[in-house]
Design a protein around this motif. Structure first.
Motif, PDB file in Angstrom:
ATOM      1  N   VAL A  73      29.709  38.498  34.539  1.00  0.00           N
ATOM      2  CA  VAL A  73      30.672  39.083  35.643  1.00  0.00           C
ATOM      3  C   VAL A  73      30.260  38.462  36.783  1.00  0.00           C
ATOM      4  N   LYS A  74      31.113  37.747  37.401  1.00  0.00           N
ATOM      5  CA  LYS A  74      30.835  37.057  38.627  1.00  0.00           C
ATOM      6  C   LYS A  74      31.420  38.023  40.024  1.00  0.00           C
ATOM      7  N   ALA A  75      32.286  38.589  39.797  1.00  0.00           N
ATOM      8  CA  ALA A  75      32.980  39.340  40.597  1.00  0.00           C
ATOM      9  C   ALA A  75      33.962  40.541  40.213  1.00  0.00           C
ATOM     10  N   VAL A  76      33.790  41.517  41.090  1.00  0.00           N
ATOM     11  CA  VAL A  76      34.892  42.700  40.907  1.00  0.00           C
ATOM     12  C   VAL A  76      35.906  42.947  42.081  1.00  0.00           C
ATOM     13  N   VAL A  77      37.005  42.855  41.669  1.00  0.00           N
ATOM     14  CA  VAL A  77      38.041  42.975  42.673  1.00  0.00           C
ATOM     15  C   VAL A  77      38.918  44.122  42.591  1.00  0.00           C
ATOM     16  N   LYS A  78      39.615  44.570  43.709  1.00  0.00           N
ATOM     17  CA  LYS A  78      40.231  45.809  43.477  1.00  0.00           C
ATOM     18  C   LYS A  78      41.921  45.353  43.074  1.00  0.00           C
ATOM     19  N   GLY A  79      42.579  46.217  42.122  1.00  0.00           N
ATOM     20  CA  GLY A  79      43.758  45.851  41.624  1.00  0.00           C
ATOM     21  C   GLY A  79      44.932  46.234  42.665  1.00  0.00           C
ATOM     22  N   GLY A  80      45.939  45.602  42.370  1.00  0.00           N
ATOM     23  CA  GLY A  80      47.168  45.879  43.509  1.00  0.00           C
ATOM     24  C   GLY A  80      48.212  46.831  43.090  1.00  0.00           C
ATOM     25  N   ALA A  81      49.393  47.058  43.779  1.00  0.00           N
ATOM     26  CA  ALA A  81      50.215  48.019  43.229  1.00  0.00           C
ATOM     27  C   ALA A  81      51.062  47.909  42.203  1.00  0.00           C
ATOM     28  N   THR A  82      50.983  46.474  41.632  1.00  0.00           N
ATOM     29  CA  THR A  82      51.620  46.268  40.332  1.00  0.00           C
ATOM     30  C   THR A  82      50.576  45.432  39.591  1.00  0.00           C
ATOM     31  N   GLY A  83      50.701  45.334  38.091  1.00  0.00           N
ATOM     32  CA  GLY A  83      50.154  44.658  37.384  1.00  0.00           C
ATOM     33  C   GLY A  83      50.068  43.118  37.558  1.00  0.00           C
ATOM     34  N   GLN A  84      51.263  42.726  38.293  1.00  0.00           N
ATOM     35  CA  GLN A  84      51.382  41.160  38.631  1.00  0.00           C
ATOM     36  C   GLN A  84      50.521  40.924  39.979  1.00  0.00           C
ATOM     37  N   GLU A  85      50.623  41.980  40.918  1.00  0.00           N
ATOM     38  CA  GLU A  85      49.763  41.707  42.031  1.00  0.00           C
ATOM     39  C   GLU A  85      48.291  41.851  41.684  1.00  0.00           C
ATOM     40  N   SER A  86      47.999  42.700  40.812  1.00  0.00           N
ATOM     41  CA  SER A  86      46.577  42.844  40.327  1.00  0.00           C
ATOM     42  C   SER A  86      45.875  41.442  39.590  1.00  0.00           C
ATOM     43  N   ILE A  87      46.714  40.893  38.788  1.00  0.00           N
ATOM     44  CA  ILE A  87      46.355  39.630  38.098  1.00  0.00           C
ATOM     45  C   ILE A  87      46.279  38.754  39.253  1.00  0.00           C
ATOM     46  N   TYR A  88      47.162  38.457  40.037  1.00  0.00           N
ATOM     47  CA  TYR A  88      47.097  37.643  41.291  1.00  0.00           C
ATOM     48  C   TYR A  88      45.852  37.776  41.988  1.00  0.00           C
ATOM     49  N   ASN A  89      45.378  39.069  42.233  1.00  0.00           N
ATOM     50  CA  ASN A  89      44.254  39.257  42.920  1.00  0.00           C
ATOM     51  C   ASN A  89      42.891  38.630  42.349  1.00  0.00           C
ATOM     52  N   GLY A  90      42.897  38.774  40.919  1.00  0.00           N
ATOM     53  CA  GLY A  90      41.959  38.100  40.217  1.00  0.00           C
ATOM     54  C   GLY A  90      42.096  36.569  40.218  1.00  0.00           C
ATOM     55  N   LEU A  91      43.223  36.118  39.920  1.00  0.00           N
ATOM     56  CA  LEU A  91      43.431  34.638  40.069  1.00  0.00           C
ATOM     57  C   LEU A  91      42.915  34.416  41.339  1.00  0.00           C
ATOM     58  N   SER A  92      43.371  34.865  42.326  1.00  0.00           N
ATOM     59  CA  SER A  92      42.666  34.393  43.870  1.00  0.00           C
ATOM     60  C   SER A  92      41.101  34.352  43.939  1.00  0.00           C
ATOM     61  N   GLU A  93      40.454  35.188  43.481  1.00  0.00           N
ATOM     62  CA  GLU A  93      39.175  35.336  43.348  1.00  0.00           C
ATOM     63  C   GLU A  93      38.620  34.142  42.487  1.00  0.00           C
ATOM     64  N   VAL A  94      38.981  33.937  41.395  1.00  0.00           N
ATOM     65  CA  VAL A  94      38.668  32.872  40.639  1.00  0.00           C
ATOM     66  C   VAL A  94      38.768  31.619  41.415  1.00  0.00           C
ATOM     67  N   GLU A  95      39.920  31.232  42.158  1.00  0.00           N
ATOM     68  CA  GLU A  95      39.996  30.219  42.947  1.00  0.00           C
ATOM     69  C   GLU A  95      39.055  30.008  43.989  1.00  0.00           C
ATOM     70  N   ARG A  96      38.751  31.291  44.610  1.00  0.00           N
ATOM     71  CA  ARG A  96      37.770  31.088  45.824  1.00  0.00           C
ATOM     72  C   ARG A  96      36.342  30.715  45.169  1.00  0.00           C
ATOM     73  N   LEU A  97      35.977  31.149  44.013  1.00  0.00           N
ATOM     74  CA  LEU A  97      34.589  31.000  43.367  1.00  0.00           C
ATOM     75  C   LEU A  97      34.612  29.619  42.948  1.00  0.00           C
ATOM     76  N   TYR A  98      35.741  29.070  42.126  1.00  0.00           N
ATOM     77  CA  TYR A  98      35.748  27.688  41.532  1.00  0.00           C
ATOM     78  C   TYR A  98      36.512  26.671  41.936  1.00  0.00           C
ATOM     79  N   GLY A  99      37.532  27.000  42.951  1.00  0.00           N
ATOM     80  CA  GLY A  99      38.705  26.175  43.057  1.00  0.00           C
ATOM     81  C   GLY A  99      39.645  26.272  42.012  1.00  0.00           C
ATOM     82  N   LYS A 100      40.829  25.445  42.237  1.00  0.00           N
ATOM     83  CA  LYS A 100      41.768  25.672  40.961  1.00  0.00           C
ATOM     84  C   LYS A 100      41.833  24.475  40.284  1.00  0.00           C
TER      85      LYS A 100
END
Length: 238
Positions: A73-100
């Motif tokens: 587990v490399k990061a824990v991020v907060k969820g968003g107002a919707t499931g779609q927003e929550s997944i985007y938050n996770g994807l954005s953190e992956v991009e920050r850590l590893y590029g896309k």
């Protein structure tokens, strides 16, 4: 690079748990979420895990990561107002850590603790071949379509029907770009597969184990407990 984005941002209202969200309910002293993460922790092809959690439970989740030695587990991020927003938050953190580029993401529900190693492997192999992988199981009952009055208008051929499950796996570059289009166009989708199909991607399936259920209701939890106990019993009694 293969990164699991595990979404555990729900409040579990259908579970009717009074003290904890469903992902933190325990079986034999271990939360459902930990059972889920451990499958990705053990899989040799998984390089990291990003968790998306209710903001008020992030500190507790960090304690679980330390207690159960969930080192991937490399990061824990907060969820968003919707499931779609929550997944985007996770994807954005992956991009920050590893590029896309050259990153495969496996979108998985934190309350699907019965995922197995072979399904993860098959999904990753499918992404290599086709660019994505949607885990499904065969429909075991007849699927009917109705109109607004409840009249059956079509009965689907069961052999052509499948139930979408998780993980859903994509190249990060393609998935996060689709999320950004959806944000710009203010569109909401039920899941990543629906989004990618809308934006023109051909989707490919891998068949997973039928027991890979989502723990949503009390009866789901009892099924989960029965399967875990049966597996543990088979190790003892053969």
């Amino acid at each position: 690079m293969n990164i699991a984005v595990i979404f555990a941002g729900g409040t579990g209202q259908r579970m009717k748990a009074k003290t904890k969200p469903k992902q933190f309910l325990e079986l034999h002293g271990k939360p459902i979420l930990v059972y889920t993460i451990e499958h990705f922790q053990r899989h040799k092809a998984i390089d990291g895990v990003v968790l998306v959690i209710l903001e008020s439970w992030i500190e507790y989740c960090q304690e679980l990561i330390e207690t159960f030695r969930l080192t991937k587990v490399k990061a824990v991020v907060k969820g968003g107002a919707t499931g779609q927003e929550s997944i985007y938050n996770g994807l954005s953190e992956v991009e920050r850590l590893y590029g896309k580029e050259n990153v495969t993401v496996l979108i998985h529900d934190g309350v699907r603790p019965l995922i197995d190693e072979q399904t993860i492997t098959n999904a990753l192999d499918c992404v290599k071949l086709h660019g994505n992988a949607i885990t499904v199981t065969s429909a075991i009952e007849t699927v009917s379509m109705t109109d607004e009055n409840g009249k059956i208008v079509n009965i689907m051929e069961r052999s052509q029907c499948f139930m979408a499950r998780a993980p859903q796996c994509f190249r990060l570059s393609e998935l996060i770009d689709s999320h950004r289009k959806a944000i710009e166009e203010k569109k909401e989708f039920i899941d990543s597969a629906s989004m990618m199909r809308y934006y023109g991607y051909e989707l490919y399936t891998v068949e997973g184990a039928i027991e890979n259920i989502k723990i949503t209701t009390p009866s789901d939890f009892y099924i989960f407990r029965a399967i875990v106990d049966a597996r543990e019993g088979s190790q003892i009694f053969g």
